[in-house]
Design a protein around this motif. Structure first.
Motif, PDB file in Angstrom:
ATOM      1  N   PRO A  26     -10.117  31.906  18.524  1.00 29.58           N
ATOM      2  CA  PRO A  26      -8.276  31.477  18.534  1.00 29.58           C
ATOM      3  C   PRO A  26      -7.844  30.776  19.080  1.00 29.58           C
ATOM      4  N   PHE A  27      -6.724  30.058  18.414  1.00 28.91           N
ATOM      5  CA  PHE A  27      -5.989  28.892  18.737  1.00 28.91           C
ATOM      6  C   PHE A  27      -4.545  29.536  18.717  1.00 28.91           C
ATOM      7  N   THR A  28      -4.045  28.645  19.842  1.00 29.15           N
ATOM      8  CA  THR A  28      -2.393  29.201  20.572  1.00 29.15           C
ATOM      9  C   THR A  28      -2.372  28.092  20.165  1.00 29.15           C
ATOM     10  N   LEU A  29      -1.007  28.174  19.856  1.00 28.01           N
ATOM     11  CA  LEU A  29      -0.046  27.405  19.045  1.00 28.01           C
ATOM     12  C   LEU A  29       0.976  26.746  20.134  1.00 28.01           C
ATOM     13  N   ALA A  30       0.929  24.905  20.657  1.00 31.11           N
ATOM     14  CA  ALA A  30       1.523  24.963  21.502  1.00 31.11           C
ATOM     15  C   ALA A  30       2.384  23.423  20.978  1.00 31.11           C
ATOM     16  N   GLU A  31       3.027  22.891  22.144  1.00 30.35           N
ATOM     17  CA  GLU A  31       3.995  21.875  21.571  1.00 30.35           C
ATOM     18  C   GLU A  31       2.939  20.464  21.755  1.00 30.35           C
ATOM     19  N   ILE A  41       3.299  20.775  15.368  1.00 30.35           N
ATOM     20  CA  ILE A  41       2.831  21.429  16.883  1.00 30.35           C
ATOM     21  C   ILE A  41       0.795  21.512  16.987  1.00 30.35           C
ATOM     22  N   TRP A  42       0.234  21.819  18.014  1.00 31.29           N
ATOM     23  CA  TRP A  42      -0.946  21.456  17.988  1.00 31.29           C
ATOM     24  C   TRP A  42      -1.093  23.200  18.057  1.00 31.29           C
ATOM     25  N   ALA A  43      -2.280  23.233  17.330  1.00 26.89           N
ATOM     26  CA  ALA A  43      -3.578  24.469  17.362  1.00 26.89           C
ATOM     27  C   ALA A  43      -4.459  24.378  18.118  1.00 26.89           C
ATOM     28  N   GLY A  48     -10.151  24.162  24.628  1.00 28.97           N
ATOM     29  CA  GLY A  48      -9.037  23.446  25.032  1.00 28.97           C
ATOM     30  C   GLY A  48     -10.300  22.604  24.181  1.00 28.97           C
ATOM     31  N   GLU A  49     -11.316  23.254  24.164  1.00 26.68           N
ATOM     32  CA  GLU A  49     -11.822  21.635  23.646  1.00 26.68           C
ATOM     33  C   GLU A  49     -11.698  21.140  22.202  1.00 26.68           C
ATOM     34  N   ASP A  50     -11.314  22.563  21.183  1.00 30.09           N
ATOM     35  CA  ASP A  50     -10.656  21.735  19.616  1.00 30.09           C
ATOM     36  C   ASP A  50      -9.262  21.753  20.242  1.00 30.09           C
ATOM     37  N   ILE A  51      -8.369  21.308  19.332  1.00 27.84           N
ATOM     38  CA  ILE A  51      -7.130  20.618  19.351  1.00 27.84           C
ATOM     39  C   ILE A  51      -6.577  19.779  17.829  1.00 27.84           C
ATOM     40  N   ARG A  52      -5.955  20.954  17.105  1.00 30.29           N
ATOM     41  CA  ARG A  52      -5.259  20.584  15.714  1.00 30.29           C
ATOM     42  C   ARG A  52      -4.524  19.950  15.871  1.00 30.29           C
ATOM     43  N   ASP A  58       1.746  23.843   7.383  1.00 33.03           N
ATOM     44  CA  ASP A  58       0.240  24.251   7.208  1.00 33.03           C
ATOM     45  C   ASP A  58      -0.007  25.339   7.940  1.00 33.03           C
ATOM     46  N   ILE A  59       0.837  25.851   8.948  1.00 35.50           N
ATOM     47  CA  ILE A  59       0.372  26.719   9.771  1.00 35.50           C
ATOM     48  C   ILE A  59       0.335  28.138   8.513  1.00 35.50           C
ATOM     49  N   THR A  60       1.251  28.113   7.948  1.00 38.56           N
ATOM     50  CA  THR A  60       1.486  29.126   6.465  1.00 38.56           C
ATOM     51  C   THR A  60       0.064  28.848   5.987  1.00 38.56           C
ATOM     52  N   LEU A  61      -0.597  27.994   5.271  1.00 38.67           N
ATOM     53  CA  LEU A  61      -1.121  27.949   4.171  1.00 38.67           C
ATOM     54  C   LEU A  61      -2.878  28.263   5.859  1.00 38.67           C
ATOM     55  N   TYR A  62      -2.966  28.686   6.531  1.00 40.09           N
ATOM     56  CA  TYR A  62      -4.208  27.953   7.081  1.00 40.09           C
ATOM     57  C   TYR A  62      -4.632  29.277   8.473  1.00 40.09           C
ATOM     58  N   TYR A  63      -3.493  29.384   8.925  1.00 40.23           N
ATOM     59  CA  TYR A  63      -3.521  30.467   9.634  1.00 40.23           C
ATOM     60  C   TYR A  63      -3.316  32.111   9.814  1.00 40.23           C
ATOM     61  N   ASN A  64      -3.874  33.075  10.725  1.00 44.20           N
ATOM     62  CA  ASN A  64      -3.162  34.490  10.037  1.00 44.20           C
ATOM     63  C   ASN A  64      -2.886  35.278  11.579  1.00 44.20           C
ATOM     64  N   LEU A  65      -1.903  35.965  11.852  1.00 47.33           N
ATOM     65  CA  LEU A  65      -2.139  36.261  13.141  1.00 47.33           C
ATOM     66  C   LEU A  65      -3.021  37.268  13.607  1.00 47.33           C
ATOM     67  N   VAL A  66      -3.731  37.929  12.391  1.00 44.55           N
ATOM     68  CA  VAL A  66      -4.994  38.754  12.348  1.00 44.55           C
ATOM     69  C   VAL A  66      -5.514  38.475  12.190  1.00 44.55           C
ATOM     70  N   ARG A  67      -7.290  38.999  12.916  1.00 42.01           N
ATOM     71  CA  ARG A  67      -8.337  37.879  12.011  1.00 42.01           C
ATOM     72  C   ARG A  67      -8.881  38.739  11.462  1.00 42.01           C
ATOM     73  N   ARG A  68      -9.211  37.393  10.063  1.00 40.43           N
ATOM     74  CA  ARG A  68      -9.765  38.010   8.960  1.00 40.43           C
ATOM     75  C   ARG A  68     -10.123  37.113   8.127  1.00 40.43           C
ATOM     76  N   VAL A  69     -11.527  37.442   7.404  1.00 44.67           N
ATOM     77  CA  VAL A  69     -12.034  35.975   6.797  1.00 44.67           C
ATOM     78  C   VAL A  69     -11.011  36.272   5.542  1.00 44.67           C
ATOM     79  N   GLU A  70     -11.244  34.875   4.549  1.00 50.86           N
ATOM     80  CA  GLU A  70      -9.996  34.829   3.629  1.00 50.86           C
ATOM     81  C   GLU A  70     -11.480  33.890   3.148  1.00 50.86           C
TER      82      GLU A  70
END
Length: 71
Positions: A26-31, A41-43, A48-52, A58-70
């Motif tokens: 998982p990723f946490t959205l951060a300022e 925003i940061w994901a 804490g090793e991966d900061i995007r 981009d959140i609409t294009l690349y992230y889900n709230l519920v874990r699943r693979v598309e």
């Protein structure tokens, strides 16, 4: 506080946990710090090793709230 829409249609905000559409996370959205463009925003991974850095749309294009693979 700004809100963002995920690819699976949920509304999230800073502090929310999201999953990459490829199953990563998982990723946490951060300022981000002052060097980021306004509104971006940061994901941040749980360890804490991966900061995007992302534009809000981009959140609409690349992230889900519920874990699943598309594909």
């Amino acid at each position: 506080m700004a809100t963002y829409r995920t690819k699976d249609g949920h509304t999230v905000r800073l502090g929310s946990t999201v999953w990459g559409i490829n199953g990563q996370g998982p990723f946490t959205l951060a300022e981000p710090d002052y060097s980021a463009p306004p509104g971006w925003i940061w994901a941040v991974s749980g360890d804490g090793e991966d900061i995007r850095l992302h534009a809000p749309e981009d959140i609409t294009l690349y992230y889900n709230l519920v874990r699943r693979v598309e594909i």
